[in-house]
Scaffold this motif. Structure first.
Motif, short mmCIF file in Angstrom:
data_model
loop_
_atom_site.label_atom_id
_atom_site.label_comp_id
_atom_site.label_asym_id
_atom_site.label_seq_id
_atom_site.Cartn_x
_atom_site.Cartn_y
_atom_site.Cartn_z
N VAL A 31 10.32 9.03 2.08
CA VAL A 31 9.68 9.55 0.86
C VAL A 31 10.11 10.99 0.66
O VAL A 31 9.95 11.84 1.52
N HIS A 32 10.71 11.23 -0.49
CA HIS A 32 11.15 12.59 -0.85
C HIS A 32 10.03 13.36 -1.54
O HIS A 32 9.83 14.54 -1.29
N ARG A 33 9.29 12.64 -2.41
CA ARG A 33 8.23 13.29 -3.18
C ARG A 33 7.17 12.26 -3.56
O ARG A 33 7.47 11.09 -3.76
N LEU A 34 5.96 12.72 -3.70
CA LEU A 34 4.84 11.87 -4.08
C LEU A 34 4.16 12.47 -5.30
O LEU A 34 3.81 13.65 -5.31
N THR A 35 4.02 11.66 -6.34
CA THR A 35 3.23 12.06 -7.50
C THR A 35 2.00 11.16 -7.52
O THR A 35 1.85 10.31 -6.65
N ASP A 36 1.13 11.31 -8.49
CA ASP A 36 -0.07 10.47 -8.54
C ASP A 36 0.26 8.98 -8.64
O ASP A 36 -0.40 8.16 -8.03
N SER A 37 1.28 8.64 -9.40
CA SER A 37 1.55 7.23 -9.65
C SER A 37 2.90 6.74 -9.14
O SER A 37 3.24 5.58 -9.33
N THR A 38 3.66 7.61 -8.46
CA THR A 38 5.01 7.23 -8.05
C THR A 38 5.39 7.86 -6.72
O THR A 38 5.06 9.01 -6.44
N LEU A 39 6.11 7.07 -5.91
CA LEU A 39 6.78 7.59 -4.72
C LEU A 39 8.25 7.71 -5.06
O LEU A 39 8.84 6.76 -5.57
N ILE A 40 8.84 8.84 -4.79
CA ILE A 40 10.27 9.01 -5.02
C ILE A 40 10.93 9.06 -3.65
O ILE A 40 10.60 9.92 -2.83
N LEU A 41 11.82 8.10 -3.41
CA LEU A 41 12.46 8.00 -2.11
C LEU A 41 13.67 8.93 -2.02
O LEU A 41 14.16 9.43 -3.04
N ASP A 42 14.17 9.11 -0.81
CA ASP A 42 15.31 10.01 -0.60
C ASP A 42 16.59 9.49 -1.25
O ASP A 42 17.53 10.25 -1.45
N ASN A 43 16.64 8.22 -1.65
CA ASN A 43 17.81 7.69 -2.35
C ASN A 43 17.64 7.73 -3.87
O ASN A 43 18.47 7.23 -4.61
N GLY A 44 16.52 8.32 -4.34
CA GLY A 44 16.27 8.46 -5.77
C GLY A 44 15.45 7.32 -6.37
O GLY A 44 15.00 7.42 -7.52
N ARG A 45 15.25 6.26 -5.65
CA ARG A 45 14.49 5.13 -6.17
C ARG A 45 13.02 5.51 -6.32
O ARG A 45 12.47 6.22 -5.48
N GLU A 46 12.39 5.03 -7.37
CA GLU A 46 10.98 5.30 -7.63
C GLU A 46 10.17 4.02 -7.41
O GLU A 46 10.53 2.96 -7.91
N LEU A 47 9.09 4.15 -6.67
CA LEU A 47 8.20 3.02 -6.40
C LEU A 47 6.81 3.33 -6.94
O LEU A 47 6.34 4.46 -6.81
N PRO A 48 6.14 2.33 -7.49
CA PRO A 48 4.81 2.58 -8.05
C PRO A 48 3.76 2.76 -6.96
O PRO A 48 3.87 2.23 -5.86
N VAL A 49 2.74 3.53 -7.29
CA VAL A 49 1.57 3.70 -6.43
C VAL A 49 0.38 3.20 -7.25
O VAL A 49 0.13 3.70 -8.35
N SER A 50 -0.32 2.21 -6.71
CA SER A 50 -1.47 1.68 -7.45
C SER A 50 -2.61 2.70 -7.46
O SER A 50 -2.74 3.51 -6.55
N ARG A 51 -3.41 2.65 -8.50
CA ARG A 51 -4.53 3.59 -8.61
C ARG A 51 -5.49 3.47 -7.43
O ARG A 51 -6.01 4.46 -6.94
N SER A 52 -5.67 2.26 -6.94
CA SER A 52 -6.62 2.05 -5.85
C SER A 52 -6.10 2.60 -4.51
O SER A 52 -6.87 2.79 -3.58
N ARG A 53 -4.80 2.87 -4.41
CA ARG A 53 -4.22 3.36 -3.16
C ARG A 53 -3.80 4.83 -3.21
O ARG A 53 -3.35 5.37 -2.21
N GLN A 54 -3.95 5.48 -4.34
CA GLN A 54 -3.48 6.86 -4.50
C GLN A 54 -4.10 7.82 -3.49
O GLN A 54 -3.39 8.58 -2.82
N LYS A 55 -5.39 7.78 -3.34
CA LYS A 55 -6.09 8.73 -2.47
C LYS A 55 -5.69 8.52 -1.00
O LYS A 55 -5.35 9.48 -0.30
N GLU A 56 -5.71 7.29 -0.54
CA GLU A 56 -5.36 6.98 0.85
C GLU A 56 -3.89 7.28 1.14
O GLU A 56 -3.53 7.82 2.19
#
Length: 66
Positions: A31-56
């Protein structure tokens, strides 16, 4: 592997892997960066973060990088 994520996660290094979404397990080492709704990986790929899992997920990520 024919196993649910909730059954598989304890078999992995629990500190390094986490769920960002219902169908996504992520290795926090990539993981390169974390936003509220997205994980940005070190290869540039973006993965969704569900609302129910954001805090954890944020809590796990901060603990991982410390």
């Amino acid at each position: 592997i024919n196993q649910s994520f909730s059954g598989l996660l304890p078999r992995l290094n629990g500190r390094r892997f986490c769920r960002s979404h219902f169908s996504i397990l992520v290795n926090l080492e990539h993981v390169h960066r974390l936003t509220d709704s997205t994980l940005i990986l070190d290869n540039g790929r973006e993965l969704p973060v569900s609302r129910s899992r954001q805090k954890e997920l944020r809590k796990q990520y901060i603990a991982f990088i410390k």
